[in-house]
Design an enzyme around this catalytic site. Structure first.
Site, mmCIF file in Angstrom:
data_model
loop_
_atom_site.group_PDB
_atom_site.id
_atom_site.type_symbol
_atom_site.label_atom_id
_atom_site.label_comp_id
_atom_site.label_asym_id
_atom_site.label_seq_id
_atom_site.Cartn_x
_atom_site.Cartn_y
_atom_site.Cartn_z
ATOM 1 N N GLU A 19 5.219 24.959 10.927
ATOM 2 C CA GLU A 19 4.877 24.007 11.983
ATOM 3 C C GLU A 19 5.535 22.643 11.795
ATOM 4 O OE1 GLU A 19 2.498 24.687 14.721
ATOM 5 O OE2 GLU A 19 3.056 26.709 14.133
ATOM 6 N N ALA B 142 -8.561 19.616 22.322
ATOM 7 C CA ALA B 142 -8.192 18.787 23.473
ATOM 8 C C ALA B 142 -7.370 19.571 24.475
ATOM 9 C CB ALA B 142 -7.428 17.551 23.003
ATOM 10 N N HIS C 226 -3.584 21.246 12.687
ATOM 11 C CA HIS C 226 -2.509 20.817 11.787
ATOM 12 C C HIS C 226 -3.080 19.821 10.786
ATOM 13 C CE1 HIS C 226 0.608 21.670 15.164
ATOM 14 N NE2 HIS C 226 0.649 22.643 14.280
ATOM 15 N N CYS D 275 1.692 12.922 16.509
ATOM 16 C CA CYS D 275 2.315 14.136 17.051
ATOM 17 C C CYS D 275 3.620 13.816 17.752
ATOM 18 C CB CYS D 275 1.384 14.829 18.044
ATOM 19 S SG CYS D 275 0.076 15.810 17.277
ATOM 20 N N GLY E 153 -7.129 26.799 19.383
ATOM 21 C CA GLY E 153 -7.345 26.082 18.136
ATOM 22 C C GLY E 153 -7.203 24.581 18.297
#
Length: 446
Positions: A174, A27, A250, A369, A24
């Protein structure tokens, strides 16, 4: 009460590698099995931390996890000495072995959900580590993450720590990657936005069909209850299932907020207008800026490739906002053209700063992130473990620590090298002393 937002960036671990573990995440999959550079990755992250500190922001660091995860490999039936466990796992179950070597804790946007004291019923800052149940390699993190957070934010007068949610897909959580906060000022009660991908108990509701929706509504609701948030201070928004299927794993890959600015792609949300109307109604008085990027300006593909929305929006000491973006944004014509135009418009965003974080980008994580946002009042900042805050001296010590312990290159074959395990444990043991964390790792407690 005056508050500031502190960014706690994840320090990249000694086993930083490209295993393509995250289905998913485009990258991550595209760069599977490439040769990584743990030393370069750690230094890129530290450089970004130091640059933000030099801008006048309060900047912190969170320690990485212990990897390879020998304790988990033993739980899964691999026996013998540590060296034998590594060899057997690599030979008998490559996928499990690689998962137990992942350095994914560097992306601390997934470490936890944080609610500032201005929002909570008991007036403390609340932390709940994410359970990350959707990916095996990430589901190994919550327990140690909780210990690191408790060592960083130790004073229970100011900080409240919760156990991660049940390890079940119904409560897949998450962390801050699917959570953002809007406010007129960091010290005032804010509006916490929880973005979820699916309803766990109602399969008739819209959900993606190609890639998994990692966050559930039920998990988001549980976090809000644990943190003592008022219903008027919370908005639940469903992520657009179509963009999840395009690699937006996300919400922070498609939207980011800071104070009175919500920066998002027009395809980010399911029932977008209803969500925006509720945000505007609950935000109350004060200027609120919806910065909506049209598909005609930036495609979903370009947004995912450059991580335009996985940028940080931070408020500088002069009150203006700047975007902390990866150089991939600068190098993409559509995205750089859009950002050049954005900073001339009537929004609080007045500049863009570009950073080279390619080692992280290739593994599927941009600047946003790499950081966990924690809004803190002045006395709360003073209660934080001071050794985890970045200043000139600590930056120099951490850079020297990386130079001493990290390898320049790492291949998959090197992950089974028992010497790498020894190097990693030696490095982490020294790091806990630098950051004054105590014994947070299994090998220290054993």
């Amino acid at each position: 009460m005056k508050q500031v937002e502190v960014n706690f960036d994840g320090l990249v671990g000694p086993t930083h590698n490209y295993a393509g573990l995250s289905f998913g995440n485009v990258a991550s999959l595209n760069n599977a099995n490439a040769i990584s550079s743990p030393k370069q990755a750690a230094k890129q992250g530290l450089s970004k931390m130091k640059a933000l500190a030099d801008m006048g922001l309060v900047q912190g660091v969170l320690a990485p996890q212990e990897r390879p995860d020998i304790a988990t490999l033993r739980r899964l039936g691999f026996t013998g000495s540590d060296a034998t466990v590594l060899e057997r796992a690599a030979k008998q179950s490559r996928e499990v072995f690689l998962a137990c070597c992942s350095a994914s804790s560097m992306w601390t946007a997934n470490a936890a959900t944080v609610s500032p004291s201005a929002d909570t019923a008991d007036g403390r800052v609340h932390f709940t580590p994410a359970n990350l149940t959707n990916k095996f390699h990430r589901s190994l993190e919550p327990e140690v993450t909780g210990r690191i957070l408790k060592s960083t934010f130790a004073d229970d007068k100011y900080f409240a720590h919760h156990t991660h949610l049940p390890d079940n897909e119904h409560f897949g959580d998450e962390g801050a990657a699917n959570h953002t906060r809007l406010c007129s000022d960091y010290g005032h009660a804010g509006l916490e936005l929880f973005v979820y991908g699916r309803h766990a108990f109602d399969s008739s509701k819209p959900q993606p069909t190609r890639y998994p929706a990692r966050q559930t509504l039920e998990a988001s609701q549980a976090i809000a209850r644990l943190h003592g948030l008022d219903d008027d201070g919370v908005v639940y928004i469903q992520q657009n299932p179509d963009v999840i299927d395009q690699g937006v794993f996300h919400n922070d890959v498609i939207a980011v907020g800071n104070q009175n600015v919500l920066f998002f792609h027009e395809q980010a949300f399911h029932e977008k207008q209803r969500a925006l109307d509720e945000i505007r109604a609950k935000f109350g008085d004060g200027d609120l800026h919806f910065v909506e990027v049209k598909t005609s300006d930036v495609s979903i593909q370009d947004a995912v490739t450059t991580y335009l929305f996985n940028t940080q929006i931070v408020t500088l000491p002069d009150g203006n906002m700047t975007i902390i973006a990866p150089t991939e944004c600068r190098d993409n014509t559509a995205v750089s053209t859009y950002l050049d135009k954005l900073v001339t418009q009537s929004t609080p965003i007045k500049s863009v700063n570009y950073f080279d974080v390619k080692q992280s980008m290739r593994n599927g994580g941009g600047p946003a992130c790499l950081r966990l946002r924690v809004a803190l009042a002045e006395q709360e900042v003073k209660a934080v473990n001071p050794n985890t805050l970045i200043n000139d001296a600590q930056f120099a010590r951490l850079n020297a620590w990386v130079d001493k312990h990290y390898r320049d290159e790492l291949t998959e074959d090197a992950l089974r090298d028992p010497q790498l395990l020894t190097e990693s444990r030696t490095a982490l043991d020294e790091l806990t002393q630098l950051l004054k964390l105590g014994s947070v790792y299994p090998f220290q407690q054993d």
